[in-house]
Write a protein that holds these residues in place. Sequence first.
Motif, PDB file in Angstrom:
ATOM      1  N   LYS A  99       0.840  -1.195   0.000  1.00 43.39           N
ATOM      2  CA  LYS A  99       0.000   0.000   0.000  1.00 43.39           C
ATOM      3  C   LYS A  99       0.879   1.249   0.000  1.00 43.39           C
ATOM      4  O   LYS A  99       1.994   1.241   0.512  1.00 43.39           O
ATOM      5  N   ARG A 147       0.932   6.480   4.139  1.00 41.91           N
ATOM      6  CA  ARG A 147       0.191   7.631   4.666  1.00 41.91           C
ATOM      7  C   ARG A 147       0.815   7.999   5.998  1.00 41.91           C
ATOM      8  O   ARG A 147       1.353   7.157   6.710  1.00 41.91           O
ATOM      9  N   ILE A 151      -8.531  -0.206   9.318  1.00 44.39           N
ATOM     10  CA  ILE A 151      -7.167   0.152   9.722  1.00 44.39           C
ATOM     11  C   ILE A 151      -6.922  -0.477  11.088  1.00 44.39           C
ATOM     12  O   ILE A 151      -7.796  -0.432  11.953  1.00 44.39           O
ATOM     13  N   GLU A 193      -5.314  -1.783   6.390  1.00 46.41           N
ATOM     14  CA  GLU A 193      -4.164  -0.891   6.451  1.00 46.41           C
ATOM     15  C   GLU A 193      -3.551  -1.009   7.853  1.00 46.41           C
ATOM     16  O   GLU A 193      -4.243  -0.805   8.851  1.00 46.41           O
ATOM     17  N   SER A 234      -1.015   0.179  10.857  1.00 48.52           N
ATOM     18  CA  SER A 234      -0.483   1.447  11.335  1.00 48.52           C
ATOM     19  C   SER A 234       0.389   1.242  12.566  1.00 48.52           C
ATOM     20  O   SER A 234       0.139   0.347  13.376  1.00 48.52           O
ATOM     21  N   ARG A 271       7.466  -1.864   5.699  1.00 51.06           N
ATOM     22  CA  ARG A 271       6.282  -2.060   4.853  1.00 51.06           C
ATOM     23  C   ARG A 271       6.415  -3.355   4.049  1.00 51.06           C
ATOM     24  O   ARG A 271       5.460  -4.130   3.926  1.00 51.06           O
ATOM     25  N   SER A 281       2.054   0.558   6.592  1.00 49.91           N
ATOM     26  CA  SER A 281       2.125   1.651   5.619  1.00 49.91           C
ATOM     27  C   SER A 281       1.554   2.962   6.140  1.00 49.91           C
ATOM     28  O   SER A 281       1.700   3.999   5.488  1.00 49.91           O
ATOM     29  N   TYR A 282       0.895   2.940   7.293  1.00 47.90           N
ATOM     30  CA  TYR A 282       0.301   4.148   7.872  1.00 47.90           C
ATOM     31  C   TYR A 282       1.089   4.457   9.135  1.00 47.90           C
ATOM     32  O   TYR A 282       1.003   3.731  10.125  1.00 47.90           O
TER      33      TYR A 282
END
Length: 275
Positions: A3, A6, A168, A201, A203, A247, A253-254
């Motif tokens: 991804k 962010r 998430i 996602e 985090s 990642r 990825s967050y």
Amino acid sequence: MSKDFRFGIVAGLAPDAAAWTATAHRAENLGYSTLLVPDTLGTLPPLLAMTAAATATTTLRVGTFVLAAPYRNPRLLAYELAGLDFLSGGRLEVGVGAGRPAAEQDARALGMPYGTAGGRVAQVRSVIGEVRTAFARDGLGVRRQGPPILVAGSGPRMLALAAAEADIVALAVPAVTPEEGLRGPVGTLRELAGARFDDIELSLNLFQVGDVPAPWLPEGSPTIPDDAAAVLRGTPREMAGTLLRRRDELGISYVTVNGFYADAFAPVVELLTGR
């Protein structure tokens, strides 16, 4: 497929309203995706702070990091979140959890029951259900799809809930956890989520960026180990390399960071945004 990255900042204090909206502007201008507000009695009320930040910006997303389900009325909370999403133009992220270590004291101060660990997990599920129900209704012009749901946790109960419900997942591991210690919760989540894992996602919140220790730590507090996953040191390119590897290996990825480090971390954001 990996991804895109962010980045978000976590903030909840300001000396006045102008300083708070300046924080939101600064986050947006530095390229952060999200301004995340904690849910404590020692910080700004999250929904009010998020509304102010959203109306002062144009692209910045706003989120809770994270709402303590134990002392919230799920249906009323969902109604208020739907209104916040409407006022922000659909820029809301809803983070919810079973309560940080000091949440029981906050619940007591508010005159609310805290409940058992299992009961609190059930309350998180109830909040998620009510939020999704609220966004499925017509009203206030809200999007029917609803906002992304972030669930914070690292234990088996919360990971099981996150695997079934979250968009998430914030890995809520202790600040001293080494990078290798992230593999356990990520592996558990992968196993529980099955095919849905690819849509989640992942985090991680950074506790420290660079060599300047977090200013909110009491004097004499133990130093966080250099191998802690929540500490990121080196040049911007070295930090970016570490996050790229995480990642690739773990799917994280967050990346979020306390607002104190927003400027120090901004070069890394610039290097990795869109990658």
